[in-house]
Design a protein around this motif. Structure first.
Motif, mmCIF file in Angstrom:
data_model
loop_
_atom_site.group_PDB
_atom_site.id
_atom_site.type_symbol
_atom_site.label_atom_id
_atom_site.label_comp_id
_atom_site.label_asym_id
_atom_site.label_seq_id
_atom_site.Cartn_x
_atom_site.Cartn_y
_atom_site.Cartn_z
ATOM 1 N N ASP A 135 28.510 -1.531 18.850
ATOM 2 C CA ASP A 135 28.665 -2.726 19.850
ATOM 3 C C ASP A 135 28.180 -3.812 19.070
ATOM 4 O OD1 ASP A 135 30.142 -1.859 21.804
ATOM 5 O OD2 ASP A 135 28.458 -1.118 23.270
ATOM 6 N N MET A 174 33.569 -8.005 16.757
ATOM 7 C CA MET A 174 34.887 -7.607 17.049
ATOM 8 C C MET A 174 36.150 -8.236 15.934
ATOM 9 S SD MET A 174 36.492 -5.532 19.118
ATOM 10 C CE MET A 174 35.327 -5.452 20.615
ATOM 11 N N GLU A 198 32.333 1.311 28.653
ATOM 12 C CA GLU A 198 32.256 -0.196 28.239
ATOM 13 C C GLU A 198 32.795 -0.607 27.089
ATOM 14 O OE1 GLU A 198 31.107 -4.178 29.079
ATOM 15 O OE2 GLU A 198 31.346 -2.505 30.343
ATOM 16 N N ARG A 199 32.521 0.369 26.170
ATOM 17 C CA ARG A 199 33.201 0.041 24.815
ATOM 18 C C ARG A 199 34.614 0.265 24.645
ATOM 19 N NH1 ARG A 199 32.601 -1.567 19.320
ATOM 20 N NH2 ARG A 199 33.729 -0.241 18.001
ATOM 21 N N ARG A 224 36.691 -0.297 27.281
ATOM 22 C CA ARG A 224 37.138 -1.471 27.743
ATOM 23 C C ARG A 224 37.049 -2.895 27.144
ATOM 24 N NH1 ARG A 224 35.412 -5.886 29.912
ATOM 25 N NH2 ARG A 224 33.112 -5.531 29.693
ATOM 26 N N LYS A 225 35.992 -3.118 26.151
ATOM 27 C CA LYS A 225 35.923 -3.937 25.289
ATOM 28 C C LYS A 225 37.087 -4.119 24.411
ATOM 29 C CE LYS A 225 30.893 -5.124 25.508
ATOM 30 N NZ LYS A 225 29.623 -4.985 24.881
ATOM 31 N N ASP A 229 40.337 -4.754 26.072
ATOM 32 C CA ASP A 229 40.453 -6.194 26.298
ATOM 33 C C ASP A 229 40.595 -7.030 25.105
ATOM 34 O OD1 ASP A 229 40.005 -5.781 28.890
ATOM 35 O OD2 ASP A 229 37.628 -6.513 29.031
ATOM 36 N N ALA A 230 39.931 -6.754 23.951
ATOM 37 C CA ALA A 230 40.282 -7.297 22.770
ATOM 38 C C ALA A 230 41.751 -7.146 22.199
ATOM 39 C CB ALA A 230 39.161 -6.927 21.590
#
Length: 1482
Positions: free
Chosen positions: A1003, A1007, A1102-1103, A1105-1106, A1109-1110
């Motif tokens: 995390d 990104m 959460e990872r 989802r990120k 999203d990216a």
């Protein structure tokens, strides 16, 4: 085993009493499982017995040949049959219970949910506001009510489904449970009927209010129109003439006008009265204002008109006098006075109906006003007359004076009569109102009483409750009786008033009130009597039930006592027969009470169906208790009957055998006593001896019978529970033993005598031979190889038989000595060869000695056998006791602990136990060795018994050993599992530590901005997630989720299963984590594992989802690189056409405050919320294109210009469209935050400015004109004069909206007045009830202001959010919405979000606050509430808007001629903000 299985089978054969309640069904299932567990516990014994039986049969010659094998085979078959039967019946029962459980759960949960919904709906209906005053408000209330009604009607299918479930449940459950289910269904039906009744009443009230409001508005508008026309007519009358004929004509014209005004003034008074009635109904101050203000204005207009009429009248009279026509004026005045006096004299006294009196009073007020209006005329005429008197003389003056006196007296008379008539009407009205008030109060009291009686309360099921209810009802009854005199007086007074009235009003209010009073009184009295009878019946039923139940309980107690004190079954035949006779009487009594318990059950069920819930529970518990006790009494009675019958059989068997033996022994004794004579003849003695030998054979044949009888007697004695039985059996056994010994003794004695007689009769050889024969006969029985070992009973019997033999041997000693003496004498005295005699004597002596030695030897052997038998029996019984205890301790072990130490302690304890078992093996082997030893020298009669005991101890020991080994394996496997789990736990914790560190590290990495790199990261993370999923079962196993009760879905209360929660969300969720509290596990490592596993799951999600999203963002950016606004615009317009939506409607939905502007964010959120397929990135670019001037706002003009770059295609075609387009264009030129208010009401009808004056607009030679006063003015000129922001350079300038003022009125500033709850000023020129109740206006107000439950209370200012437009402080209404305030779905006002996201297919906004429509509903122009060319009842309000977005607000489509305005003006702020609530699609 057979008895146990048979008991289980018989218990399962009884049909189960299936309960209807879920918990009780679960209890039944649990009991049924206990039967299965019981069967499983018996399985090892069953298998061992079955195996042993098959072995025994295999060793025998076969069941066909060997009788014992056949018996064993039959018993095995029976045992297997019972076993299979129990298994089948248990499974069948479980299936049945599970089916009923599913049905019951569905029924009770669904019914509870439905009842909750019905109750909530009923609460909503009760909480709805009383019907409004304004038609538009009432229409919204009707629509809101119909919306909720439609939702409620949707529950009907569910109701029918639950009814079907209830019918199935009634069919499935037991008789005792059926009334409860029926009662619940009836409760549900009653709740449904009450809800429907409430709805019906609500809709009827609303319909009545609507009719009343529309009629009132119509009348009000008609009055305003007439007043306008009357003022115009009065103003248009020609100036006062200068010649007599003109003045006379004008006076006649004035008379006609005044007659017309007189008729309208009566209507005005009626309208005033109607307004006062509505004012009484209005509860809210705003509603009062809605009614008061137009009435006040109307009164003001009437006064103004009256002043104008009086002014004109005075002018005419002055002109008449000025023209010298005093006589004519006097004559006119006298004629009027005479006419008025006649009118007053003609009026009759009125009684009864207040409405009629009020109408008469209204007429009289008009007449009085007319009279008072003539006062000035009388004074003028008097003044003119006095002037004439001064100038005149003689007869003329006298005549004139007389006429003037007559005039004045007539005037005084008219004034007096007017006052008297008014006082008379006022007093009559007060009396009538007082009477009607009394009647209304009495009717209200009766209605309250009726509502108390109508509430169908269940009666009390217990005497105390029923008595309390009856007493409470009797109090009501006494109140009713106390009111009977009041009722009679009111009725008499009403009938008297009806008799005194005139016949004009046939259906007066008095008549209706009296009829209603009579009807209501009769209804309440009837209901009171019915309820009283019902309660008395219930009390009688409850008392009878209680008394019957108490009597039955008393009888049960006595029956139980008699069973408790009943002595155990006797084993003496006479005693047991007496006991049986006594028990038959008791059993008959029990059977006689069977009908009573059935009757009690039926009465109880009837009471349960009628009674209150708390009483139902008590009655049910009482009945269950009594039923249980009754069944126990019946069962114990049957068991006692069986026990007595069994005792009778055994006693009879023993008694018959004993009696038969005693009789035979007595006969034998008598026979022996009768044959005392012994013959001297040797032949006869021989004959007697041979006969006696036969008797001895018979006696010997009776030996087994004697042994059996003695054995049976002993067995009975051991089992005897009564001391008397033991004593009597001892006596009987002693008697038979004594008798047997006596007969045996006498038999031996007779034989000795016969042998002696034979000897003495010289038959020495025969006597000697007989003795030798006897010795030869008894010697084999005493042989050393003759087995004497066996069980204790057999050895005891053998010893008893040997004692008898020893007695006989003793008695024969004398015979032997006599024979020896006789033989010696014979040898000494004989001269013949005596060698043979010596030989015979020698043989006798040898035989005798041998028999004596064998007898002693047998006695020794018997004593030894007895000792062995006792030792064997003691060893066997001790072993069996120990094995039984061991079996109990193994069978009832609890659940294994989760702690390794406790488990190790259990294993150590079990090892100690195993040592004891191994130690006992020595005892078992010793006991078996004893048995084998006894078996080696066992009497044939006892071989089976000894083998049986050896088999039992071996089988039981093996069984216990097997169970002990199984338990040891279980403990060892549990320990190994604990160790393995501990290792797995450490391994998982280590992996979780690594996973957490890895995720946190990943995390922290930036990104990447490359799609392929992001996809690679997603793939890598997917592998991690898969690994985590693979480890999930290990985590579950370690935390033992399957054993944790916390993870099981709890069976919550019924209301948690409401219909709103039944739909699954259908969203993917992480695997459910076992929630383990501190109370459930003492291992902190497991708690740590559970908590950290959840944490890692959340980090992983959460990872994920990120990363997603990216990826989405990068793909959007890639797509956005080729963005073309023109393509976007065309796609959007096609989508709008497909949705059959208009651009203007969409803009209005987004523009919540209707100021013609929206922020960029509101625009973006609005488009995204409408489900148009686009992205936020695209929308940012689109918003930049729409916002041309870059001020952060998008107005309507920019919105339309961006979507329609080529306006030619959208050029207006009709005049109405051209007008609308031009008005829109002109108004849009104003860039103020608060634009000039313009609103389209209908075709060519608009409202302008804060006052909302309704004006006609038309197009003339391409110029839009506005109607002003009596002429027309160009729109731009009109806006320059009336729009404050366009009045450049003009300050403190009064911008007029009326250009022709009434005569006597002057221009001036309207005094400041606090708005309070209202948002716009009120004045004569812009009265709230004068502007029309437009649907457009009310709809804007109703649906345009987003709010939230967090909106401040009355008077609190709402803080505008950053980025939103500055809003005027809104005031929160004290009223709640009709149906829309049950959800908190709208975003709070403080966040500035203007669009509430909701699925347009599932929800439509239905704000129904009355306050929301005050802007339009409060005002009505002189055209009236229906002046906007659309039907109120056919207009679709915003409250029922079913457009695609729940955020849609503002404008409803019209079904009639008028269409909604497209003018982007800011509507008047609503005094209340209604929460937007998604409602179901209609």
């Amino acid at each position: 085993m057979l008895e146990t299985l048979e008991g289980l089978s018989s218990r399962l054969r009884l049909p189960p009493l299936i309960p209807a309640e879920v918990d009780k069904i679960r209890e039944c299932i649990s009991e049924n499982k206990n039967s299965t567990v019981e069967l499983e516990k018996l399985q090892p014994s069953f298998e061992a017995l079955k195996r042993r039986g098959e072995e025994l049969i295999a060793r025998s010659q076969g069941a066909d040949k060997d009788l014992a094998a056949k018996v064993i085979q039959d018993k095995l078959d029976q045992m297997v049959f019972f076993w299979e039967d129990i298994k089948a019946r248990t499974e069948e029962r479980e299936m049945k219970f599970l089916d009923v459980l599913e049905l019951a759960e569905k029924f009770w949960y669904d019914m509870a949910a439905l009842l909750t919904t019905i109750k909530d709906t009923q609460d909503i209906v009760h909480d709805l506001e009383s019907p409004g005053i304004d038609p538009s408000i009432i229409k919204q209330q009707v629509e809101a009510a119909e919306t909720i009604k439609e939702e409620t009607d949707g529950l009907h299918e569910e109701l029918e489904f639950i009814r079907l479930l209830g019918t199935d449940l009634i069919f499935a459950c037991g008789e005792t449970e059926k009334p409860e289910v029926k009662k619940s269904i009836d409760e549900m039906n009653n709740a449904w009927e009450n809800l429907n009744k409430t709805w019906k009443e609500r809709l009827e009230k609303l319909e009545e209010a609507m009719q009343s409001a529309v009629q009132y508005q119509d009348t009000l508008q008609a009055m305003f129109d007439w007043l306008d026309n009357a003022v115009i007519k009065l103003c248009n009358m020609s100036p006062v003439g200068t010649d007599l004929s003109t003045v006379k004509e004008q006076m006649n014209e004035m008379k006609e006008f005044k007659m017309e005004v007189y008729q309208q003034q009566i209507e005005m008074e009626k309208l005033n009265h109607q307004g006062e009635l509505m004012l009484k109904k209005a509860t809210d101050e705003t509603d009062r204002d809605i009614i008061k203000e137009p009435l006040t204005e109307l009164k003001h207009l009437w006064e103004n008109l009256g002043e104008k009429i009086a002014h004109r009248q005075h002018k005419l009279e002055a002109a008449l006098l000025a023209l010298g026509q005093f006589q004519h004026a006097l004559a006119e005045l006298m004629a009027w006075l005479t006419h008025t006096e006649e009118l007053l004299d003609a009026q009759k006294p009125i009684n009864g109906d207040p409405k009629v009196i009020e109408v008469e009073l209204a007429k009289h007020h008009v007449l009085k006003n007319d009279v008072l209006a003539h006062q000035a005329t009388v004074e003028t005429v008097n003044k003119a007359g006095n002037e004439l008197l001064e100038s005149s003389a003689g007869d003329d003056a006298s005549s004139l004076r007389n006429r003037l006196e007559k005039l004045n007296s007539c005037w005084e008379s008219v004034l007096q009569k007017t006052e008297e008539r008014e006082q008379q009407l006022q007093s009559t009205l007060q009396q009538a109102q007082g009477f009607h008030g009394e009647i209304e109060d009495f009717l209200l009291w009766l209605t309250r009483m009726e509502s108390q009686l109508s509430a169908s309360k269940p009666t009390g099921g217990l005497p105390e409750t029923a008595r309390e209810q009856l007493n409470a009802h009797m109090e009501l009854y006494s109140q009713l009786k106390a009111k009977e005199d009041v009722y009679s007086q009111l009725l008499a007074k009403g009938r008297l008033m009806l008799l005194n009235r005139d016949d004009s009003g046939s259906s007066s209010k008095t008549e209706q009130s009296v009829a209603l009073l009579e009807q209501k009184w009769c209804l309440v009295s009837t209901k009171m009597e019915e309820r009283k009878a019902k309660l008395e019946e219930a009390l009688a039923l409850a008392t009878d039930f209680q008394n019957s139940l108490q009597d039955f309980i008393n009888w049960l107690t006595l029956a139980e006592q008699s069973l408790n004190i009943a002595p155990p079954p006797s084993l003496i035949l006479a005693a047991v027969l007496a006991q049986i006779d006594e028990h038959k009487v008791f059993a008959n009594e029990v059977n006689a009470h069977r009908d009573r318990i059935i009757e009690l059950d039926q009465t109880g069920n009837q009471l349960k169906f009628l009674s209150q819930k708390q009483d139902v529970v008590l009655i049910k518990n009482l009945l269950v208790s009594v039923q249980s006790r009754w069944e126990k009494v019946v069962q114990r009675s049957v068991e006692r009957g069986r026990a007595l019958d069994d005792a009778r059989k055994r006693a009879k068997q023993f008694h018959e055998a004993w009696k038969k033996l005693i009789d035979w022994l007595e006969d034998a004794e008598n026979h022996l006593d009768s044959e005392l004579e012994i013959s001297n003849d040797p032949d006869k003695i021989k004959l007697q001896l041979s006969k006696h030998k036969e008797f001895q054979k018979t006696l010997g044949g009776k030996q087994p019978v004697y042994d059996t009888t003695i054995r049976t007697g002993r067995a009975l004695k051991e089992k005897a529970l009564l001391s008397d039985d033991t004593q009597k059996l001892d006596n009987l056994l002693g008697e038979v033993r004594d008798k047997w010994d006596t007969v045996c003794g006498k038999s031996v004695e007779r034989q000795h005598k016969l042998e002696e007689a034979l000897l003495f009769s010289g038959q020495f050889m025969d006597a000697l031979q007989a003795l030798v024969d006897w010795l030869y006969k008894v010697e084999p029985q005493l042989a050393e190889d003759q087995p004497v070992h066996g069980d204790l009973d057999l050895v005891m019997n053998l010893m008893d038989a040997h004692k008898v033999f020893q007695k006989e041997l003793g008695k024969r000693t004398g015979t032997v000595q006599v024979l020896k003496r006789s033989g010696r004498e014979l040898i000494d005295n004989s001269r013949d060869d005596t060698t043979w005699v010596k030989v015979q004597l020698q043989e006798l002596s040898n035989r005798w000695d041998t028999v004596c030695k064998l007898s002693v030897s047998k006695q020794t052997r018997l004593e030894q056998a007895l000792k062995q038998a006792e030792e064997f029996r003691t060893a066997v019984h001790m072993l069996l006791e120990w094995l039984s205890e061991a079996e109990q301790s193994l069978r009832f072990r609890g659940a294994l602990p989760d702690d390794a130490e406790a488990l190790q302690a259990l294993i150590d304890a079990h090892k100690e136990f195993m040592k004891k078992v191994e130690e006992k093996r020595v005892d078992v082997n010793a006991a078996v060795g004893m048995g084998e030893v006894i078996l080696g020298a066992c009497h044939p009669d006892c071989i089976t018994t000894i083998k049986h005991w050896i088999t039992i101890i071996r089988a039981r020991f093996e069984e216990v050993l097997t169970w002990a080994k199984q338990h040891q394996q279980r403990l060892e496997s549990a320990l190994s599992e604990l160790v393995a789990n501990a290792e797995l736990l450490e391994e998982l914790l280590a992996w979780i530590q690594w996973a957490e560190t890895t995720l946190i590290q990943r995390d922290q990495d930036p990104m990447p901005q490359n799609i392929d790199q992001v996809k690679a990261l997603i793939s890598e993370h997917q592998s991690f997630m898969e690994e985590m999923t693979r480890k999930q079962p290990d985590v579950d196993r370690v935390t033992k989720t399957y054993k944790r009760k916390a993870t099981e879905p709890p069976h919550g209360p019924f209301i948690d299963k409401s219909r709103s929660n039944r739909k699954c969300l259908g969203q993917a969720a992480p695997p459910s984590m076992p929630i383990i509290s501190q109370s459930e596990t003492k291992n902190p490592r497991i708690n740590q594992l559970s908590a950290r596993w959840q944490q890692v799951w959340l980090l992983a999600l959460e990872r994920q989802r990120k990363l997603n999203d990216a990826l989405d963002r990068l793909e959007e950016l890639k797509e956005f690189a080729n963005f073309d606004f023109d393509v976007w615009r065309k796609k959007y317009m096609r989508w709008m056409n497909h949705k059959k939506s208009r651009v203007m409607d969409f803009f209005r939905r987004i523009d919540k405050d209707q100021d013609g502007k929206i922020t960029r964010q509101e625009f973006i959120d609005g488009i995204l919320a409408s489900k148009f397929p686009t992205t936020k990135l695209e929308m940012t670019a689109v918003a930049d294109i729409f916002d041309r001037d870059g001020d952060g706002y998008i107005d309507y003009y920019e919105f339309v210009a961006a979507l329609h770059p080529n306006k030619d295609a959208y050029r207006p075609t009709t005049d109405a469209d051209k007008i609308e387009d031009e008005v829109t264009r002109q108004v849009a030129q104003c860039k103020c935050a608060k634009r000039f208010q313009v609103e389209q009401i209908g075709e060519n009808k608009y409202r302008f400015g804060d006052s909302q004056q309704l004006r006609l607009v038309r197009i003339l030679r391409s110029t839009v004109m506005v109607r002003v006063g009596g002429g027309w003015m160009a729109l731009d000129e009109f806006l320059v004069k009336n729009d404050p922001c366009r009045a450049r350079g003009r300050t403190n300038l009064e911008l007029r909206e009326k250009f022709i003022l009434p005569e006597g009125a002057s221009q001036g500033m309207t005094p400041f007045r606090s708005r309070g709850r209202r948002s716009k000023p009120s004045s004569r020129a812009a009265s709230p009830t004068r502007s029309s109740s437009s649907a457009s206006q009310s709809n804007h107000s109703c649906a345009s202001m987003p709010s939230s439950p967090a909106t401040p209370a009355s008077g609190a200012k709402v803080t505008p959010s950053a980025g939103s437009k500055l809003k005027r402080p809104t005031f929160h209404s004290s009223r709640t919405s009709l149906a829309g305030d049950t959800s908190n779905s709208s975003s709070p006002a403080s966040t500035g979000a203007k669009a509430t996201r909701a699925d347009p297919k599932k929800a439509a906004s239905r704000p129904t606050s009355r306050a929301g429509s005050r802007t339009g509903s409060r005002a009505s122009s002189r055209r009236g509430s229906d002046a906007s060319d659309f039907d109120l009842l056919e207009t679709q309000s915003a409250c029922s808007d079913t457009s695609e977005s729940s955020a849609a607000g503002g404008q409803s489509s019209r079904r009639a001629a008028a269409k909604p305005s497209k003018i982007p003006t800011m509507s008047k702020k609503t005094p209340a903000a209604t929460p937007k609530t998604p409602g179901p699609k209609r």
